[in-house]
Motif scaffolding. Sequence first.
Motif, PDB file in Angstrom:
ATOM      1  N   PHE A 108      10.410  11.303  26.689  1.00 41.82           N
ATOM      2  CA  PHE A 108      10.519   9.846  26.596  1.00 41.82           C
ATOM      3  C   PHE A 108      11.643   9.441  25.643  1.00 41.82           C
ATOM      4  O   PHE A 108      12.394   8.493  25.905  1.00 41.82           O
ATOM      5  N   LEU A 109      11.775  10.172  24.538  1.00 40.70           N
ATOM      6  CA  LEU A 109      12.836   9.878  23.584  1.00 40.70           C
ATOM      7  C   LEU A 109      14.200  10.355  24.079  1.00 40.70           C
ATOM      8  O   LEU A 109      15.235   9.910  23.581  1.00 40.70           O
ATOM      9  N   GLU A 110      14.187  11.308  25.027  1.00 38.27           N
ATOM     10  CA  GLU A 110      15.397  11.920  25.565  1.00 38.27           C
ATOM     11  C   GLU A 110      16.159  12.707  24.497  1.00 38.27           C
ATOM     12  O   GLU A 110      17.393  12.789  24.516  1.00 38.27           O
ATOM     13  N   ARG A 111      15.409  13.294  23.586  1.00 33.97           N
ATOM     14  CA  ARG A 111      16.001  14.155  22.562  1.00 33.97           C
ATOM     15  C   ARG A 111      14.884  14.904  21.848  1.00 33.97           C
ATOM     16  O   ARG A 111      13.737  14.467  21.857  1.00 33.97           O
ATOM     17  N   PRO A 112      15.199  16.023  21.206  1.00 35.72           N
ATOM     18  CA  PRO A 112      14.181  16.742  20.439  1.00 35.72           C
ATOM     19  C   PRO A 112      13.772  15.957  19.200  1.00 35.72           C
ATOM     20  O   PRO A 112      14.553  15.175  18.646  1.00 35.72           O
ATOM     21  N   VAL A 113      12.548  16.162  18.750  1.00 34.62           N
ATOM     22  CA  VAL A 113      12.071  15.602  17.486  1.00 34.62           C
ATOM     23  C   VAL A 113      12.288  16.668  16.416  1.00 34.62           C
ATOM     24  O   VAL A 113      11.626  17.704  16.404  1.00 34.62           O
ATOM     25  N   ARG A 114      13.233  16.414  15.522  1.00 33.90           N
ATOM     26  CA  ARG A 114      13.612  17.438  14.540  1.00 33.90           C
ATOM     27  C   ARG A 114      12.463  17.799  13.609  1.00 33.90           C
ATOM     28  O   ARG A 114      12.339  18.941  13.166  1.00 33.90           O
ATOM     29  N   SER A 115      11.606  16.843  13.299  1.00 43.45           N
ATOM     30  CA  SER A 115      10.521  17.074  12.358  1.00 43.45           C
ATOM     31  C   SER A 115       9.479  18.064  12.868  1.00 43.45           C
ATOM     32  O   SER A 115       8.735  18.649  12.091  1.00 43.45           O
ATOM     33  N   TYR A 116       9.421  18.272  14.189  1.00 50.17           N
ATOM     34  CA  TYR A 116       8.446  19.206  14.744  1.00 50.17           C
ATOM     35  C   TYR A 116       8.650  20.630  14.205  1.00 50.17           C
ATOM     36  O   TYR A 116       7.699  21.375  14.046  1.00 50.17           O
ATOM     37  N   ARG A 117       9.905  20.993  14.000  1.00 46.80           N
ATOM     38  CA  ARG A 117      10.179  22.369  13.563  1.00 46.80           C
ATOM     39  C   ARG A 117       9.534  22.633  12.199  1.00 46.80           C
ATOM     40  O   ARG A 117       8.886  23.660  12.000  1.00 46.80           O
ATOM     41  N   HIS A 118       9.705  21.696  11.270  1.00 42.42           N
ATOM     42  CA  HIS A 118       9.130  21.884   9.945  1.00 42.42           C
ATOM     43  C   HIS A 118       7.607  21.835  10.007  1.00 42.42           C
ATOM     44  O   HIS A 118       6.923  22.643   9.365  1.00 42.42           O
ATOM     45  N   LEU A 119       7.075  20.913  10.784  1.00 40.44           N
ATOM     46  CA  LEU A 119       5.618  20.803  10.913  1.00 40.44           C
ATOM     47  C   LEU A 119       5.032  22.084  11.505  1.00 40.44           C
ATOM     48  O   LEU A 119       4.021  22.592  11.047  1.00 40.44           O
ATOM     49  N   GLY A 120       5.691  22.615  12.546  1.00 39.60           N
ATOM     50  CA  GLY A 120       5.198  23.828  13.179  1.00 39.60           C
ATOM     51  C   GLY A 120       5.236  25.033  12.252  1.00 39.60           C
ATOM     52  O   GLY A 120       4.367  25.906  12.312  1.00 39.60           O
TER      53      GLY A 120
ATOM     54  N   ARG B  29       0.848  -1.193   0.000  1.00 37.84           N
ATOM     55  CA  ARG B  29       0.000   0.000   0.000  1.00 37.84           C
ATOM     56  C   ARG B  29       0.878   1.235   0.000  1.00 37.84           C
ATOM     57  O   ARG B  29       1.791   1.359   0.820  1.00 37.84           O
ATOM     58  N   SER B  30       0.622   2.128  -0.913  1.00 41.03           N
ATOM     59  CA  SER B  30       1.414   3.350  -1.027  1.00 41.03           C
ATOM     60  C   SER B  30       0.648   4.537  -0.449  1.00 41.03           C
ATOM     61  O   SER B  30      -0.559   4.670  -0.654  1.00 41.03           O
ATOM     62  N   PHE B  31       1.371   5.383   0.281  1.00 38.73           N
ATOM     63  CA  PHE B  31       0.808   6.627   0.804  1.00 38.73           C
ATOM     64  C   PHE B  31       1.557   7.824   0.224  1.00 38.73           C
ATOM     65  O   PHE B  31       1.587   8.900   0.823  1.00 38.73           O
ATOM     66  N   SER B  32       2.162   7.642  -0.945  1.00 34.71           N
ATOM     67  CA  SER B  32       3.001   8.693  -1.513  1.00 34.71           C
ATOM     68  C   SER B  32       2.198   9.853  -2.093  1.00 34.71           C
ATOM     69  O   SER B  32       2.610  11.011  -1.989  1.00 34.71           O
ATOM     70  N   SER B  33       1.050   9.563  -2.704  1.00 31.37           N
ATOM     71  CA  SER B  33       0.313  10.633  -3.378  1.00 31.37           C
ATOM     72  C   SER B  33      -0.164  11.701  -2.401  1.00 31.37           C
ATOM     73  O   SER B  33      -0.150  12.888  -2.724  1.00 31.37           O
ATOM     74  N   MET B  34      -0.554  11.300  -1.196  1.00 31.60           N
ATOM     75  CA  MET B  34      -1.053  12.292  -0.243  1.00 31.60           C
ATOM     76  C   MET B  34       0.066  13.200   0.253  1.00 31.60           C
ATOM     77  O   MET B  34      -0.185  14.295   0.760  1.00 31.60           O
ATOM     78  N   GLN B  35       1.317  12.768   0.100  1.00 28.88           N
ATOM     79  CA  GLN B  35       2.434  13.555   0.598  1.00 28.88           C
ATOM     80  C   GLN B  35       2.867  14.663  -0.359  1.00 28.88           C
ATOM     81  O   GLN B  35       3.867  15.342  -0.118  1.00 28.88           O
ATOM     82  N   SER B  36       2.118  14.852  -1.437  1.00 31.01           N
ATOM     83  CA  SER B  36       2.345  16.033  -2.269  1.00 31.01           C
ATOM     84  C   SER B  36       1.909  17.305  -1.555  1.00 31.01           C
ATOM     85  O   SER B  36       2.339  18.404  -1.905  1.00 31.01           O
ATOM     86  N   GLU B  37       1.072  17.160  -0.527  1.00 37.63           N
ATOM     87  CA  GLU B  37       0.665  18.282   0.315  1.00 37.63           C
ATOM     88  C   GLU B  37       1.728  18.482   1.395  1.00 37.63           C
ATOM     89  O   GLU B  37       2.031  17.552   2.158  1.00 37.63           O
ATOM     90  N   PRO B  38       2.349  19.687   1.480  1.00 40.72           N
ATOM     91  CA  PRO B  38       3.464  19.889   2.393  1.00 40.72           C
ATOM     92  C   PRO B  38       3.159  19.543   3.856  1.00 40.72           C
ATOM     93  O   PRO B  38       3.992  18.938   4.538  1.00 40.72           O
ATOM     94  N   ALA B  39       1.981  19.925   4.356  1.00 38.77           N
ATOM     95  CA  ALA B  39       1.667  19.651   5.757  1.00 38.77           C
ATOM     96  C   ALA B  39       1.548  18.149   6.012  1.00 38.77           C
ATOM     97  O   ALA B  39       1.989  17.647   7.053  1.00 38.77           O
ATOM     98  N   THR B  40       0.963  17.434   5.068  1.00 38.48           N
ATOM     99  CA  THR B  40       0.840  15.982   5.231  1.00 38.48           C
ATOM    100  C   THR B  40       2.206  15.325   5.150  1.00 38.48           C
ATOM    101  O   THR B  40       2.502  14.386   5.898  1.00 38.48           O
ATOM    102  N   GLN B  41       3.050  15.818   4.252  1.00 40.53           N
ATOM    103  CA  GLN B  41       4.412  15.287   4.160  1.00 40.53           C
ATOM    104  C   GLN B  41       5.169  15.517   5.467  1.00 40.53           C
ATOM    105  O   GLN B  41       5.878  14.627   5.962  1.00 40.53           O
ATOM    106  N   ALA B  42       5.013  16.702   6.052  1.00 41.20           N
ATOM    107  CA  ALA B  42       5.678  17.002   7.320  1.00 41.20           C
ATOM    108  C   ALA B  42       5.141  16.132   8.444  1.00 41.20           C
ATOM    109  O   ALA B  42       5.893  15.689   9.319  1.00 41.20           O
ATOM    110  N   ALA B  43       3.828  15.881   8.434  1.00 42.70           N
ATOM    111  CA  ALA B  43       3.240  15.002   9.445  1.00 42.70           C
ATOM    112  C   ALA B  43       3.798  13.592   9.316  1.00 42.70           C
ATOM    113  O   ALA B  43       4.138  12.950  10.318  1.00 42.70           O
ATOM    114  N   CYS B  44       3.922  13.102   8.095  1.00 44.55           N
ATOM    115  CA  CYS B  44       4.476  11.765   7.877  1.00 44.55           C
ATOM    116  C   CYS B  44       5.925  11.696   8.348  1.00 44.55           C
ATOM    117  O   CYS B  44       6.360  10.679   8.902  1.00 44.55           O
ATOM    118  N   ALA B  45       6.677  12.765   8.133  1.00 43.65           N
ATOM    119  CA  ALA B  45       8.057  12.795   8.605  1.00 43.65           C
ATOM    120  C   ALA B  45       8.122  12.709  10.129  1.00 43.65           C
ATOM    121  O   ALA B  45       8.990  12.018  10.690  1.00 43.65           O
TER     122      ALA B  45
END
Length: 210
Positions: A194-206, A79-95
């Motif tokens: 819990f991860l004991e580190r920042p989640v880098r993807s949050y910056r782009h999503l925010g 199953r592919s979820f690539s087409s929905m990731q053409s939307e920047p916010a969805t791509q950032a959420a997936c990241a």
Amino acid sequence: MGRRSDEAYVLRTQALGEADLIVTLLAEHAGRLRGVAASAKRSRRRFGGALDPMTRVRAAWVEREGRDLHRIESLEPARSFSSMQSEPATQAACAALAEIAGALASEEEPDPKGFRLLGAVLESLEGGLDPWVAVRYFEYWTLRLHGVLPEPEAPSPMLLAFATAPPESCGRFAAEARPGSAAARLLRREIESFLERPVRSYRHLGALAP
């Protein structure tokens, strides 16, 4: 060495030399695994669209004893979820989903509930669920499944709904899921603690929040 196979999601790929790719997978029964897809950069015929982030695949690999990287033999797209990731916010959420899932998973530690959670959130995203709601839902249930979700002083309507409803039923909480809300701050703080580190993807999503 032994040949193994499992259902998995592709979390990320990275270059290895001129022709190969290192593929990180979240497998249903094998946990997180990393392997080399030989010549994947030179020819996509062997792996096709299976290398796109968040694609669900049937993976086959050969274990290399004492080695960090296994040898990926095949990745068959289920199953592919690539087409929905053409939307920047969805791509950032997936990241963000991929980064959190990959950071928490361990090799040879099955997490079938976490695997199903990721699949359910991806399907809801594909169905139109707000990207920020999807991330907050994934954070909430990831913390809850690991037994580290604190009781908020004043539970928000969003968190109360998350406790009992599937992700596709929570779209009405788009405003509360945005960065800056009390619930969003709580979930982000607890995930990073819990991860004991920042989640880098949050910056782009925010940065994409309206």
